[in-house]
Design a protein around this motif. Structure first.
Motif, PDB file in Angstrom:
ATOM      1  N   ASN A  66       0.876  -1.168   0.000  1.00 27.82           N
ATOM      2  CA  ASN A  66       0.000   0.000   0.000  1.00 27.82           C
ATOM      3  C   ASN A  66       0.913   1.217   0.000  1.00 27.82           C
ATOM      4  O   ASN A  66       1.615   1.474   0.970  1.00 27.82           O
ATOM      5  CB  ASN A  66      -0.903  -0.022   1.235  1.00 27.82           C
ATOM      6  N   SER A  67       0.927   1.979  -1.081  1.00 27.11           N
ATOM      7  CA  SER A  67       1.907   3.053  -1.234  1.00 27.11           C
ATOM      8  C   SER A  67       1.808   4.127  -0.154  1.00 27.11           C
ATOM      9  O   SER A  67       2.779   4.830   0.105  1.00 27.11           O
ATOM     10  CB  SER A  67       1.797   3.692  -2.619  1.00 27.11           C
ATOM     11  N   SER A  68       0.660   4.269   0.522  1.00 29.20           N
ATOM     12  CA  SER A  68       0.556   5.290   1.562  1.00 29.20           C
ATOM     13  C   SER A  68       1.392   4.926   2.792  1.00 29.20           C
ATOM     14  O   SER A  68       1.763   5.790   3.573  1.00 29.20           O
ATOM     15  CB  SER A  68      -0.902   5.504   1.966  1.00 29.20           C
ATOM     16  N   LYS A  69       1.712   3.665   2.966  1.00 28.05           N
ATOM     17  CA  LYS A  69       2.488   3.242   4.132  1.00 28.05           C
ATOM     18  C   LYS A  69       3.977   3.572   3.999  1.00 28.05           C
ATOM     19  O   LYS A  69       4.718   3.447   4.950  1.00 28.05           O
ATOM     20  CB  LYS A  69       2.301   1.755   4.375  1.00 28.05           C
ATOM     21  N   ILE A  70       4.400   3.995   2.821  1.00 31.35           N
ATOM     22  CA  ILE A  70       5.808   4.300   2.603  1.00 31.35           C
ATOM     23  C   ILE A  70       6.168   5.696   3.117  1.00 31.35           C
ATOM     24  O   ILE A  70       7.333   6.058   3.187  1.00 31.35           O
ATOM     25  CB  ILE A  70       6.175   4.134   1.106  1.00 31.35           C
ATOM     26  N   GLU A  71       5.165   6.470   3.548  1.00 33.57           N
ATOM     27  CA  GLU A  71       5.408   7.872   3.904  1.00 33.57           C
ATOM     28  C   GLU A  71       6.402   8.056   5.037  1.00 33.57           C
ATOM     29  O   GLU A  71       7.099   9.058   5.076  1.00 33.57           O
ATOM     30  CB  GLU A  71       4.105   8.591   4.211  1.00 33.57           C
ATOM     31  N   LYS A  72       6.505   7.116   5.953  1.00 33.86           N
ATOM     32  CA  LYS A  72       7.461   7.305   7.047  1.00 33.86           C
ATOM     33  C   LYS A  72       8.901   7.061   6.612  1.00 33.86           C
ATOM     34  O   LYS A  72       9.823   7.395   7.340  1.00 33.86           O
ATOM     35  CB  LYS A  72       7.102   6.441   8.254  1.00 33.86           C
ATOM     36  N   PHE A  73       9.098   6.518   5.423  1.00 31.00           N
ATOM     37  CA  PHE A  73      10.438   6.242   4.919  1.00 31.00           C
ATOM     38  C   PHE A  73      10.857   7.170   3.781  1.00 31.00           C
ATOM     39  O   PHE A  73      12.026   7.504   3.651  1.00 31.00           O
ATOM     40  CB  PHE A  73      10.537   4.795   4.418  1.00 31.00           C
TER      41      PHE A  73
END
Length: 187
Positions: A66-73
């Protein structure tokens, strides 16, 4: 307007776009201040090593499909599209790291088995391309006012371990013979 300018620059001179996206904009404003960047402003106090280790762990477990979960990285998650495919890997290891005051690099080696993507006339089927190789990926990090972030030079391709690939495989039909090839390859 900023997005249109970037697209025009990319079309005219990809080198200029790369420089703008990896350092700063034409006005000298940090990339994370670009309104299209959508950097997470949640402060992260982890070291570059911790960030990369956590990123690789979550990525290999399929948590970043889920591309939204990459925001912390990601330095600029707004520049990341949704993944159209993912690679299946046996294992990965960090081979080399270089850490400076405001930037860092980590060379990661993946033992890749192949790629799962969409197939069929409308993308409604799964397909698998077997490609057993060792792949080196250089992760570049930048220190921002919010902590360390990975500066992806293109859309991130998730890399899942074999068990995670089975778990997150969409429940769709496969192109003829591709599911069997997938199962035989990831045994």
């Amino acid at each position: 307007m900023a997005t249109i300018m970037k697209v025009i620059l990319l079309l005219v001179n990809p080198v200029i776009f790369t420089c703008l996206s990896s350092t700063s904009s034409a006005k000298g404003i940090a990339l994370w201040n670009d309104p299209d960047c959508y950097i997470s402003k949640k402060i992260s106090n982890v070291s570059p090593q911790q960030l990369v280790e956590e990123f690789l762990k979550e990525d290999s477990e399929g948590l970043l499909i889920n591309s939204s979960k990459i925001e912390k990285f990601a330095l600029c998650p707004g520049f990341q599209g949704g993944p159209d495919a993912y690679e299946v890997v046996k294992r990965y290891s960090i081979k080399k790291e270089k850490i400076e005051k405001d930037k860092a690099e980590f060379l990661v080696t993946f033992d890749t088995l192949g790629t799962v993507s969409s197939g069929g006339s409308s993308g409604e089927l799964n397909t698998f391309l077997k490609n057993i190789e060792q792949k080196n990926v250089l992760l570049k990090l930048i220190k921002t006012p919010y902590g360390w972030r990975i500066n992806f030079e293109s859309t991130h391709t998730p890399r899942l371990t074999t068990s995670s690939a089975r778990k997150y495989l969409p429940h769709r039909a496969w192109l003829p013979g591709k599911q069997r090839l997938f199962e035989e390859t990831i045994k």
